[in-house]
Design an enzyme around this catalytic site. Structure first.
Site, PDB file in Angstrom:
ATOM      1  N   PRO A  79       6.005  -8.304   9.134  1.00 21.81           N
ATOM      2  CA  PRO A  79       6.440  -8.943   7.880  1.00 21.81           C
ATOM      3  C   PRO A  79       7.877  -9.459   8.023  1.00 21.81           C
ATOM      4  O   PRO A  79       8.820  -8.680   8.166  1.00 21.81           O
ATOM      5  CB  PRO A  79       6.353  -7.816   6.851  1.00 21.81           C
ATOM      6  CG  PRO A  79       6.521  -6.564   7.649  1.00 21.81           C
ATOM      7  CD  PRO A  79       5.957  -6.838   9.014  1.00 21.81           C
TER       8      PRO A  79
ATOM      9  N   ASP B 125      12.707  -8.697  10.857  1.00 18.50           N
ATOM     10  CA  ASP B 125      11.668  -7.769  10.419  1.00 18.50           C
ATOM     11  C   ASP B 125      12.125  -7.134   9.115  1.00 18.50           C
ATOM     12  O   ASP B 125      13.062  -6.329   9.101  1.00 18.50           O
ATOM     13  CB  ASP B 125      11.430  -6.713  11.503  1.00 18.50           C
ATOM     14  CG  ASP B 125      10.206  -5.851  11.230  1.00 18.50           C
ATOM     15  OD1 ASP B 125       9.828  -5.714  10.045  1.00 18.50           O
ATOM     16  OD2 ASP B 125       9.627  -5.304  12.190  1.00 18.50           O
ATOM     17  N   HIS B 126      11.438  -7.482   8.035  1.00 16.12           N
ATOM     18  CA  HIS B 126      11.887  -7.043   6.713  1.00 16.12           C
ATOM     19  C   HIS B 126      11.640  -5.559   6.472  1.00 16.12           C
ATOM     20  O   HIS B 126      12.102  -5.004   5.462  1.00 16.12           O
ATOM     21  CB  HIS B 126      11.182  -7.862   5.627  1.00 16.12           C
ATOM     22  CG  HIS B 126      12.051  -8.154   4.455  1.00 16.12           C
ATOM     23  ND1 HIS B 126      13.131  -7.373   4.113  1.00 16.12           N
ATOM     24  CD2 HIS B 126      12.011  -9.148   3.527  1.00 16.12           C
ATOM     25  CE1 HIS B 126      13.707  -7.864   3.033  1.00 16.12           C
ATOM     26  NE2 HIS B 126      13.053  -8.946   2.656  1.00 16.12           N
ATOM     27  N   ARG B 127      10.933  -4.890   7.365  1.00 16.16           N
ATOM     28  CA  ARG B 127      10.719  -3.449   7.194  1.00 16.16           C
ATOM     29  C   ARG B 127      11.966  -2.645   7.533  1.00 16.16           C
ATOM     30  O   ARG B 127      12.157  -1.534   6.993  1.00 16.16           O
ATOM     31  CB  ARG B 127       9.557  -2.998   8.075  1.00 16.16           C
ATOM     32  CG  ARG B 127       8.208  -3.589   7.695  1.00 16.16           C
ATOM     33  CD  ARG B 127       7.140  -3.280   8.710  1.00 16.16           C
ATOM     34  NE  ARG B 127       7.405  -3.923   9.995  1.00 16.16           N
ATOM     35  CZ  ARG B 127       6.563  -3.915  11.025  1.00 16.16           C
ATOM     36  NH1 ARG B 127       5.398  -3.291  10.912  1.00 16.16           N
ATOM     37  NH2 ARG B 127       6.870  -4.520  12.158  1.00 16.16           N
TER      38      ARG B 127
END
Length: 527
Positions: A167, A357-359
């Site tokens: 994501p 990486d938005h995590r």
């Protein structure tokens, strides 16, 4: 339009507006031969009347239609051979109206002589007007060419499908490239006089990215599953991946992403050499598996093919990929003359994107990361001083300043300031010459700083009267400075302005200020 959907004749002016000429032209064709007009118009023209044949409004408000002239009835031969005609119909009922209510009808189009010019098609002469050859040499109607993807191509498919599980989000920042370009010119001019080689924009931007990771190490991370639970890996080193696009002999392209290992411990020269080594081995097919392992952050440069802004895919196992767009003037200024751009102080710009990486990385961190790179490329934290020191450039880098408001009095005084600057280099240029081969230091003198003469980096591209310096009446400030440094501030210092004889000073100037031309290898061997 179809015959089943006839036109609304009452809305002609509103529907067609300025295109009523087209209706009149079609109507004339319809009157001549209705087969010349699309059948969709037949119902419309069946009871259509031009402007001069429309109803006349009498005083009582009732609409009385003008009679149409009946077509002539053909004569029928009588029994005795004479021609007889039918009796004319009775006269129409007269209608009272003003004498000038209906103007005289124009001449029919058939009676107007055709004065249109005759147009003769000319053969095309431009190369691009020639029809392009077929893209595929296969016979028309042949079967499609279907082939499975194998080897590297199949691996690319697997990587792209795996990247869909990451994501991502993207931050974008536009950066003025004026200072970056000016300092690169100074660096490459110095390298051309000595060790050789060239520094590219991507070398400087990549080094700025590595330095920015020291200020924000959270960007050098990766997502990982630990016993089925989410986790984060923070590598001990910065292994900067370089996206290298290579053309194959068959016309296809291949993307390789080898990495510069341990980039955080390198100065600019070490980083520059490692970068060139990776690119050279990629182009000669000498990369090893180790070159592709352990990449922590990737730098891609779609700007080399003119792409201004891209959102590249992020591979699993990495936290960030930085995209460098093309370095161009803003679109609204790309048609302006160079003199206009210089006068207005318009800089080229490049767009940086950070896809992360938005995590494990938040948008604020990505935006802050791009802001740090922006500051470095503007030299706010001594970035160019470190680059110049590593390359042993004996001058101070160009400094970022805002352009000064155009003041007519100041502009009129700039030619005199140019003369002062030239005199300062002739008198004290030897104080900035790199004459010590054993020790390195950046040399500067306040009299040789263009800012102390009222100039900024925005004046470098502007033309000024130079009074015949370098054999020119007018020259750019950049060209003036290049010639002055080549003449007085390289590896030989010359001091002669103390001479009282003007002819002797002029003799020295004519030889020192003739420009620099690197001798040929044969000449160097002779020396």
């Amino acid at each position: 339009m179809s015959p089943q959907a006839p036109l609304d004749r009452s809305a002609i002016p509103a529907s067609f507006g300025g295109n009523e000429w087209l209706i009149e032209e079609l109507y004339e064709q319809y009157r001549k031969d209705r087969s010349l007009v699309d059948p969709a118009w037949w119902d419309f023209f069946e009871d259509y009347r031009p402007e001069l044949e429309r109803a006349v409004e009498p005083a009582n408000g009732e609409s009385v239609a003008e009679p149409r002239p009946s077509p002539p009835t053909p004569a029928r031969p009588a029994a005795n051979g004479s021609t007889t005609r039918p009796a004319p119909a009775g006269p129409p009922t007269p209608v009272a109206r003003p004498a000038d209510a209906v103007p005289a009808l124009p001449r029919p189009l058939a009676e107007v002589p055709d004065q249109r010019p005759i147009v003769v098609a000319q053969p095309a002469t431009a190369a691009y007007a020639t029809p392009s050859p077929a893209l595929d040499s296969r016979d028309a109607g042949g079967a499609d060419d279907v082939a499975p993807l194998r080897g590297p191509a199949a691996r690319v498919v697997a990587n792209m499908e795996a990247s869909l599980e990451v994501p991502t989000a993207t931050s974008v920042r536009a950066i003025p490239a004026k200072l970056l370009a000016d300092n690169r010119i100074v660096i490459n001019n110095h390298l051309a006089r000595g060790r050789g080689g060239k520094v590219s924009f991507t070398h400087l931007i990549g080094f700025a990215v590595v330095e920015a990771l020291a200020d924000l190490p959270a960007m050098n991370a990766a997502f990982v599953q630990i016993d089925g639970k989410p986790g984060v890996v923070r590598p001990a080193h910065v292994n900067l991946g370089l996206a290298i696009d290579l053309a194959r002999p068959d016309g296809t392209r291949q993307l390789l992403v080898p990495a510069i290992k341990g980039a955080e411990s390198m100065d600019f020269v070490a980083f520059w050499l490692a970068y060139e080594d990776v690119v050279r081995r990629a182009r000669t097919s000498k990369l090893t598996p180790e070159d592709f392992q352990g990449t922590t952050l990737t730098l891609t440069n779609p700007g080399t093919i003119g792409t201004v802004h891209s959102v590249p895919r992020l591979m699993a196992g990495q936290g960030t990929i930085i995209g460098v767009g093309a370095m161009e003037y803003p679109a609204e200024f790309q048609g302006a003359a160079d003199e206009t751009l210089a006068r207005l102080g318009v800089s080229k710009a490049l767009t940086l994107t950070s896809t992360y990486d938005h995590r494990i990385i938040q948008g604020a961190q990505s935006g802050e990361f791009l802001r740090i790179i922006h500051r470095k490329l503007l030299g706010e934290d001594g970035f160019y001083d470190r680059v110049f020191t590593a390359l042993r450039v004996p001058y101070e880098p160009v400094r970022w300043t805002q352009d000064r408001q155009v003041d007519p009095e100041v502009e009129l005084g700039k030619p005199a300031r140019i003369a002062e600057l030239i005199h300062s280099y002739r008198s004290r240029g030897h104080l900035m010459a790199d004459t010590d081969p054993l020790a390195y230091r950046q040399r500067r003198h306040p009299d040789l700083d263009v800012q102390n003469h009222g100039f900024t980096l925005w004046d470098l591209e502007r033309q000024f009267p130079v009074g015949g310096f370098g054999g020119k009446a007018n020259a750019r400030l950049r060209d003036v400075l290049d010639l002055l440094r080549d003449s007085y501030c390289r590896t030989i210092g010359v001091e002669y302005m103390h001479l009282h004889e003007r002819a002797q000073r002029r003799w020295m100037q004519a030889r020192l200020e003739s420009g620099y031309a690197k001798p040929s290898p044969e000449k160097q061997l002779q020396i």
